[in-house]
Design a protein around this motif. Structure first.
Motif, short mmCIF file in Angstrom:
data_model
loop_
_atom_site.label_atom_id
_atom_site.label_comp_id
_atom_site.label_asym_id
_atom_site.label_seq_id
_atom_site.Cartn_x
_atom_site.Cartn_y
_atom_site.Cartn_z
N ARG A 59 0.82 -1.21 0.00
CA ARG A 59 0.00 0.00 0.00
C ARG A 59 0.86 1.27 0.00
N THR A 60 1.99 1.23 0.70
CA THR A 60 2.85 2.41 0.81
C THR A 60 3.99 2.38 -0.20
N HIS A 61 4.81 1.36 -0.15
CA HIS A 61 5.99 1.30 -1.01
C HIS A 61 5.62 1.09 -2.47
N ASP A 65 3.76 7.11 -6.57
CA ASP A 65 4.49 8.30 -6.14
C ASP A 65 5.63 7.97 -5.18
N ASN A 66 5.64 6.79 -4.59
CA ASN A 66 6.76 6.35 -3.77
C ASN A 66 7.68 5.40 -4.53
N ALA A 118 10.82 11.65 -12.74
CA ALA A 118 10.34 10.34 -12.27
C ALA A 118 9.34 10.50 -11.14
N ASN A 119 9.63 11.38 -10.21
CA ASN A 119 8.75 11.59 -9.06
C ASN A 119 7.41 12.19 -9.50
N THR A 120 7.48 13.13 -10.43
CA THR A 120 6.26 13.76 -10.94
C THR A 120 5.41 12.75 -11.70
N MET A 121 6.03 11.97 -12.57
CA MET A 121 5.27 11.00 -13.35
C MET A 121 4.64 9.94 -12.45
N MET A 125 0.52 9.51 -12.25
CA MET A 125 -0.13 8.24 -12.57
C MET A 125 -0.87 7.69 -11.35
N GLN A 126 -0.29 7.86 -10.16
CA GLN A 126 -0.95 7.39 -8.95
C GLN A 126 -2.24 8.17 -8.70
N ALA A 127 -2.18 9.48 -8.90
CA ALA A 127 -3.36 10.31 -8.66
C ALA A 127 -4.50 9.97 -9.61
#
Length: 342
Positions: A59-61, A65-66, A118-121, A125-127
């Protein structure tokens, strides 16, 4: 001096065994501080807290976005750790989000700008979380293509996609595996239509959206609004994209590189198999080096090399025999293989 093509991994490669990978291997504290500053500015958990967690959490890792940030940092750190006195990197490529890491390794991004991308993409995608992905093999246990299977699967994908209120496409051509992506109806239809294999396929990928399909057009649009052309530059090393196109140093238009990265790379099939074949044929390296995290991409690289007939490889046994005599594919996520290139 051995020559090497570096192949950066994508999503799904930072899992429970990789906890602590950054703490153990990332070589540049100042660079990591830059990454952490970006995470802090975005009100995101620090990489140190994620990597240092006592337990792995899907759920987290596994969230885009993580996961994207962890994987980018781990792969780039391994690239920086390569022993350049004994290894000459002649080209770089990657699988899926590994394209962003490959651009940083090749010098088309600074380390910090590549992390931003990478962090933005991963966050976008997660959002949006549009659709999903699943994996299905089309080669046999010996990694030899089974007659007619690939064509039949592609026909099935096209037929399901043609149905009303169904969306399905080939997301990633991944060696002997197909990564299929679509909406809920499309994925369910594919899952029902194909025979189970090896007691685990077709396998749904948790926290994965319908990457590399037209369903991601809204994400691509938001990415173009968020990531300016100024982030992109000329690569210092040849870098091979998800179509098998080589972006050469001194001959790559910045706007064209951005257009591909935030356009077709997001919304069209990522042909990893072709990228590996082009790397083998155009650069004929002594080694294919796969940075961490994880070791799962090594098999797909081997399968792609077999499909391309590199060094006469015809099946899994041929590859294992070659690896035992003179390793061709080295995964830095394996301590024994890491020691051969660092």
């Amino acid at each position: 001096m051995r020559t090497a093509v570096v192949i950066c991994p994508g999503r799904g490669t930072y899992n429970a065994p990789e906890l602590g990978y950054l703490a153990a291997h990332f070589p540049d504290a100042g660079m990591m501080a830059d990454f952490e500053f970006q995470r802090l500015a975005g009100d995101q958990p620090s990489l140190a807290s994620l990597d240092g967690a006592s337990r792995y959490s899907v759920r987290t890792h596994g969230r885009g976005d993580n996961a994207a940030a962890l994987i980018y940092a781990a792969s780039l750190g391994d690239f920086l750790a390569l022993d350049r006195s004994g290894i000459e990197v002649v080209a770089v490529t990657g699988n899926s989000m590994g394209w962003y890491t490959a651009l940083a390794c090749a010098g088309a991004f600074s380390a910090a700008d590549g992390f931003r991308v990478a962090n933005t993409m991963g966050g976008l995608m997660q959002a949006a979380m549009i659709g999903g992905q699943m994996v299905y093999p089309w080669v046999g246990e010996d990694w030899v293509p089974e007659p007619g299977v690939r064509a039949a699967l592609l026909n099935l994908i096209a037929e399901i996609d043609s149905r009303p209120n169904h969306s399905l496409a080939l997301s990633i051509d991944l060696g002997g595996m197909m990564v299929v992506a679509g909406d809920r109806a499309g994925l369910a239809a594919f899952e029902t239509a194909v025979p189970p294999r090896k007691d685990r396929f077709p396998m749904r990928l948790a926290n994965h959206a319908a990457f590399h399909t037209a369903l991601q057009a809204p994400v691509a649009g938001r990415a173009r609004a968020a990531l300016p052309s100024a982030l992109f530059g000329q690569p210092a090393l040849p870098v091979i994209d998800g179509r098998g196109t080589i972006w050469w140093p001194g001959a790559s238009a910045r706007d064209a590189l951005r257009d591909y990265t935030l356009g077709a790379q997001v919304t069209e099939t990522y042909d990893f198999t072709r990228a590996v074949a082009v790397a083998a044929r155009e650069f004929a390296p002594d080694l294919f080096v796969v940075p961490g995290p994880g070791t799962t991409l090594g098999g797909a690289v081997a399968q792609a090399l077999i499909l391309a007939g590199v060094q006469g490889l015809a099946n899994r046994t041929d590859f294992k025999d070659l690896q035992s005599r003179e390793p061709l594919v080295l995964s830095m996520g394996r301590p024994d293989q890491r020691a051969l290139v660092t």
